[in-house]
Design an enzyme around this catalytic site. Structure first.
Site, PDB file in Angstrom:
ATOM      1  N   MET A   1      56.880 -25.558  17.920  1.00 33.45           N
ATOM      2  CA  MET A   1      55.626 -25.206  17.287  1.00 33.45           C
ATOM      3  C   MET A   1      55.380 -23.706  17.213  1.00 33.45           C
ATOM      4  SD  MET A   1      53.062 -28.177  18.656  1.00 33.45           S
ATOM      5  CE  MET A   1      51.725 -27.000  18.670  1.00 33.45           C
TER       6      MET A   1
ATOM      7  N   ASP B   1      58.838 -33.554  24.778  1.00 37.18           N
ATOM      8  CA  ASP B   1      60.100 -32.827  24.643  1.00 37.18           C
ATOM      9  C   ASP B   1      60.591 -32.341  26.007  1.00 37.18           C
ATOM     10  OD1 ASP B   1      62.303 -31.846  23.282  1.00 37.18           O
ATOM     11  OD2 ASP B   1      61.353 -29.946  22.782  1.00 37.18           O
TER      12      ASP B   1
END
Length: 345
Positions: free
Chosen positions: A14, A132
């Site tokens: 991100m 993640d």
């Protein structure tokens, strides 16, 4: 910006992470080395994402600081990119350590397994899913392992169109089967990744071997993990954590309790387990559900430990003209290796 940027540390799903130092006058971290995560411009342009970013960052502040990088500041300027400021932890990542020195020794491996399970207990208790968990997101600091990068974490109650777009965000070698198939992801996916992480730390090998992404995803969904060489005391716990069915996996708290009570043998001491179980809720704040799913009315008394369930997050609806992304039952010949029978991309 509240921080003077000193250099680039890396890039995640991100945004970009920088090393910085708090500027004079900044409350809480003036003059202190910090990590700064600046959100990608394309994501910052999505209003739903910015709102979720602020909400998740605020929730992340409830995660116990002993097992993660403490969130120091959340900044969302109207005329710039939003960014997150966390404490800077000086140490190798688990990936760097294994690459340089090989698999962890038994005591270090158990310490890692317990610490990461404790971190996930706290993260899940705060209403977050990491999504993640991988060797590069675990720092081996001088004070013990720390789980970092909630950059693609998702509030368990998040319900936005964007969640469909990033459903399969993560690292193939450590994805859970449901994540590889593009299905709804819950805290159980982090538990599966914990098993893969411990396998990698203890053997130096990926849980589903090497190979192209399609082959690894196929193995995640259709093959059992490769656990040869893993510490016999940890292997049964890892096998349970990496069950294909998310509902059949233990919770992170269950992992923690079992690991701490394990001692030098594979049989938990019931007295130790009872003491640890009574103290376990202190690892994370109570999950309080209010109007936004992350708070309760002022003065409300928590009724007890609330453990997120796999069915808590709403499953995103699938557009009638768009079939869900799934790993096929077969892979084509060009994929190579044992699974060369049907990738249709």
């Amino acid at each position: 910006m509240h921080v003077e940027l000193l250099g680039r540390l890396g890039e995640g799903g991100m945004g970009t992470v920088y090393l910085g130092r708090g500027r004079p006058g900044v409350t809480g971290y003036a003059g202190r080395l910090v990590a700064v995560k600046v959100i990608r411009p394309d994501l910052a342009r999505v209003p739903e994402f910015r709102a979720r970013f602020r909400r998740e960052a605020d929730i992340a502040r409830r995660v116990a600081r002993f097992c993660t990088a403490e969130v120091l500041d959340v900044v969302d300027p109207p005329d710039g990119l939003p960014y997150l400021v966390t404490e800077y932890i000086d140490g190798l990542t688990l990936a760097q350590s294994v690459a340089a020195e090989g698999p962890l020794r038994s005591a270090d491996l158990e310490r890692l397994a317990v610490s990461v399970a404790a971190a996930l207990t706290s993260i899940h208790g705060a209403g977050l899913v990491h999504r993640d968990l991988k060797p590069s997101n675990v720092l081996l600091s001088s004070l013990g392992p720390r789980v970092i990068d909630f950059g693609i974490a998702r509030a368990l109650d998040a319900q936005t169109m964007l969640s469909q777009e990033i459903q399969r965000v993560g690292t193939p070698a450590f994805m859970a089967p449901e994540q590889a198939n593009g299905e709804a992801v819950s805290a159980a996916a982090d538990v599966f990744a914990w098993g893969g992480l411990v396998t990698y730390a203890g053997t130096g090998s990926f849980p589903f071997g090497d190979g192209p992404t399609p082959v690894q995803l196929y193995r995640v969904v259709h093959r059992e993990p490769l656990l040869d060489g893993l510490d016999p005391a940890l292997r049964p716990i890892v096998e349970e954590a990496m069950r294909k069915d998310p509902a059949a996996r233990p919770t992170a708290q269950d992992l923690f309790l079992r690991l701490v009570g394990m001692g030098p043998s594979t049989h938990p001491d019931p007295d130790v387990t009872r003491v640890i179980r009574s103290a376990a809720p202190m690892l994370a704040p109570f999950q309080r559900v209010g109007a936004e799913g992350a708070g309760s009315p002022p003065g409300a008394e928590p009724s007890g430990w609330v453990r997120p369930r796999p069915d808590d997050p709403a499953r995103p609806e699938t557009s009638p003209d768009r079939a869900p992304n799934r790993v096929p039952d077969r892979l084509p010949d060009r994929a190579g290796g044992e699974a060369a029978q049907g990738w249709h991309g």
